[in-house]
Design a protein around this motif. Structure first.
Motif, PDB file in Angstrom:
ATOM      1  N   MET A   1      36.422  37.317  49.420  1.00 45.95           N
ATOM      2  CA  MET A   1      35.704  36.063  49.583  1.00 45.95           C
ATOM      3  C   MET A   1      35.723  35.310  48.239  1.00 45.95           C
ATOM      4  O   MET A   1      35.765  35.617  47.341  1.00 45.95           O
ATOM      5  N   TYR A   2      36.233  33.785  48.582  1.00 47.20           N
ATOM      6  CA  TYR A   2      35.998  32.880  47.403  1.00 47.20           C
ATOM      7  C   TYR A   2      35.476  31.547  48.043  1.00 47.20           C
ATOM      8  O   TYR A   2      35.863  30.955  49.190  1.00 47.20           O
ATOM      9  N   GLN A   3      34.409  31.207  47.252  1.00 41.71           N
ATOM     10  CA  GLN A   3      33.724  29.743  47.557  1.00 41.71           C
ATOM     11  C   GLN A   3      33.485  29.595  49.182  1.00 41.71           C
ATOM     12  O   GLN A   3      33.849  28.714  49.996  1.00 41.71           O
ATOM     13  N   GLY A   4      32.930  30.644  49.907  1.00 41.67           N
ATOM     14  CA  GLY A   4      32.561  30.429  51.051  1.00 41.67           C
ATOM     15  C   GLY A   4      33.729  31.108  52.278  1.00 41.67           C
ATOM     16  O   GLY A   4      33.535  31.326  53.667  1.00 41.67           O
ATOM     17  N   GLN A   5      34.826  31.117  51.828  1.00 40.94           N
ATOM     18  CA  GLN A   5      36.154  31.458  52.626  1.00 40.94           C
ATOM     19  C   GLN A   5      36.118  33.002  52.638  1.00 40.94           C
ATOM     20  O   GLN A   5      36.266  33.650  51.464  1.00 40.94           O
ATOM     21  N   SER A   6      36.658  33.643  53.801  1.00 39.94           N
ATOM     22  CA  SER A   6      36.868  34.923  53.637  1.00 39.94           C
ATOM     23  C   SER A   6      38.093  35.554  54.493  1.00 39.94           C
ATOM     24  O   SER A   6      38.382  34.559  55.432  1.00 39.94           O
ATOM     25  N   ILE A   7      38.759  36.548  53.982  1.00 40.47           N
ATOM     26  CA  ILE A   7      39.752  36.930  54.988  1.00 40.47           C
ATOM     27  C   ILE A   7      39.640  38.487  55.080  1.00 40.47           C
ATOM     28  O   ILE A   7      38.873  39.114  54.291  1.00 40.47           O
ATOM     29  N   THR A   8      40.050  39.022  56.159  1.00 36.66           N
ATOM     30  CA  THR A   8      39.962  40.613  56.156  1.00 36.66           C
ATOM     31  C   THR A   8      41.606  40.949  55.627  1.00 36.66           C
ATOM     32  O   THR A   8      42.488  40.307  56.476  1.00 36.66           O
ATOM     33  N   ALA A   9      41.803  41.930  54.836  1.00 36.36           N
ATOM     34  CA  ALA A   9      43.152  42.231  54.395  1.00 36.36           C
ATOM     35  C   ALA A   9      42.982  43.955  54.072  1.00 36.36           C
ATOM     36  O   ALA A   9      41.989  44.403  53.767  1.00 36.36           O
ATOM     37  N   ALA A  10      44.239  44.442  54.471  1.00 34.40           N
ATOM     38  CA  ALA A  10      44.286  45.749  54.344  1.00 34.40           C
ATOM     39  C   ALA A  10      45.123  45.923  52.726  1.00 34.40           C
ATOM     40  O   ALA A  10      46.020  45.050  52.617  1.00 34.40           O
ATOM     41  N   GLY A  11      44.474  46.871  51.781  1.00 33.30           N
ATOM     42  CA  GLY A  11      45.214  46.977  50.557  1.00 33.30           C
ATOM     43  C   GLY A  11      45.581  48.225  50.280  1.00 33.30           C
ATOM     44  O   GLY A  11      45.270  49.121  50.754  1.00 33.30           O
ATOM     45  N   MET A  12      46.350  48.407  49.233  1.00 35.57           N
ATOM     46  CA  MET A  12      46.946  49.733  48.653  1.00 35.57           C
ATOM     47  C   MET A  12      46.119  49.953  47.369  1.00 35.57           C
ATOM     48  O   MET A  12      46.012  49.303  46.687  1.00 35.57           O
ATOM     49  N   LEU A  13      45.649  51.339  47.299  1.00 37.31           N
ATOM     50  CA  LEU A  13      45.053  51.702  46.221  1.00 37.31           C
ATOM     51  C   LEU A  13      46.147  52.385  45.328  1.00 37.31           C
ATOM     52  O   LEU A  13      47.002  53.052  45.490  1.00 37.31           O
ATOM     53  N   ASP A  14      46.395  51.776  44.210  1.00 38.18           N
ATOM     54  CA  ASP A  14      47.539  52.044  43.236  1.00 38.18           C
ATOM     55  C   ASP A  14      46.777  52.437  41.841  1.00 38.18           C
ATOM     56  O   ASP A  14      46.633  51.503  40.878  1.00 38.18           O
ATOM     57  N   SER A  15      46.602  53.848  41.573  1.00 41.48           N
ATOM     58  CA  SER A  15      46.121  54.235  40.348  1.00 41.48           C
ATOM     59  C   SER A  15      46.880  53.927  39.180  1.00 41.48           C
ATOM     60  O   SER A  15      46.475  53.897  38.068  1.00 41.48           O
ATOM     61  N   GLY A  16      48.160  53.613  39.412  1.00 40.36           N
ATOM     62  CA  GLY A  16      49.203  53.542  38.105  1.00 40.36           C
ATOM     63  C   GLY A  16      48.991  51.788  37.832  1.00 40.36           C
ATOM     64  O   GLY A  16      49.815  51.571  37.060  1.00 40.36           O
ATOM     65  N   ALA A  17      48.634  51.077  38.719  1.00 42.33           N
ATOM     66  CA  ALA A  17      48.700  49.714  38.610  1.00 42.33           C
ATOM     67  C   ALA A  17      47.661  49.243  37.429  1.00 42.33           C
ATOM     68  O   ALA A  17      46.485  49.718  37.722  1.00 42.33           O
ATOM     69  N   ALA A  18      47.940  48.610  36.531  1.00 40.53           N
ATOM     70  CA  ALA A  18      47.072  48.059  35.362  1.00 40.53           C
ATOM     71  C   ALA A  18      45.958  47.238  36.003  1.00 40.53           C
ATOM     72  O   ALA A  18      44.830  47.194  35.583  1.00 40.53           O
ATOM     73  N   ILE A  19      46.391  46.197  37.001  1.00 41.26           N
ATOM     74  CA  ILE A  19      45.603  45.322  37.463  1.00 41.26           C
ATOM     75  C   ILE A  19      45.666  45.084  39.024  1.00 41.26           C
ATOM     76  O   ILE A  19      46.689  45.407  39.375  1.00 41.26           O
TER      77      ILE A  19
END
Length: 113
Positions: A1-19
């Motif tokens: 969510m950002y400034q009242g706007q929201s989306i639904t999204a699937a994400g991938m958990l990546d323990s090797g990604a720094a960010i």
């Protein structure tokens, strides 16, 4: 969510990604404006040539309370929504059960002294 706007999204958990990484179209759907973002970031690996901007969003993961998560908003859609070390693993405890091919996520408990 950002400034009242929201989306639904699937994400991938990546323990090797720094960010954590946010695809460009997801940022646009949230109302982010590339030209207004003044926090340039340098990505690494196969995204090293992709411009990115730092953004902080409010995210709800599963049924847990919302948290603020930092993302590198990439100027490409050739990457999925990635949940990486900064700061997803500070907000959530993740336990991997490799032999069962599953993992569990729970909100991190603040330490009390």
């Amino acid at each position: 969510m950002y400034q009242g706007q929201s989306i639904t999204a699937a994400g991938m958990l990546d323990s090797g990604a720094a960010i954590s990484v946010l695809p460009h179209s997801a940022g646009l759907a949230l109302g982010l404006v590339w030209e207004d973002s003044h926090r340039p970031l340098t990505l690494s690996g196969n995204l090293s040539s992709v411009p990115a901007r730092g953004v902080v969003l409010v995210a709800t993961v599963a049924h847990f309370p919302p948290v603020q998560l930092a993302f590198a908003w990439a100027q490409t859609d050739q990457v999925p929504l990635l949940l990486g070390q900064m700061n997803f693993f500070k907000e959530f405890n993740v336990c991997f059960f490799r032999s069962q091919s599953v993992f569990e996520i729970a909100p991190a408990q603040e330490e009390t002294t």
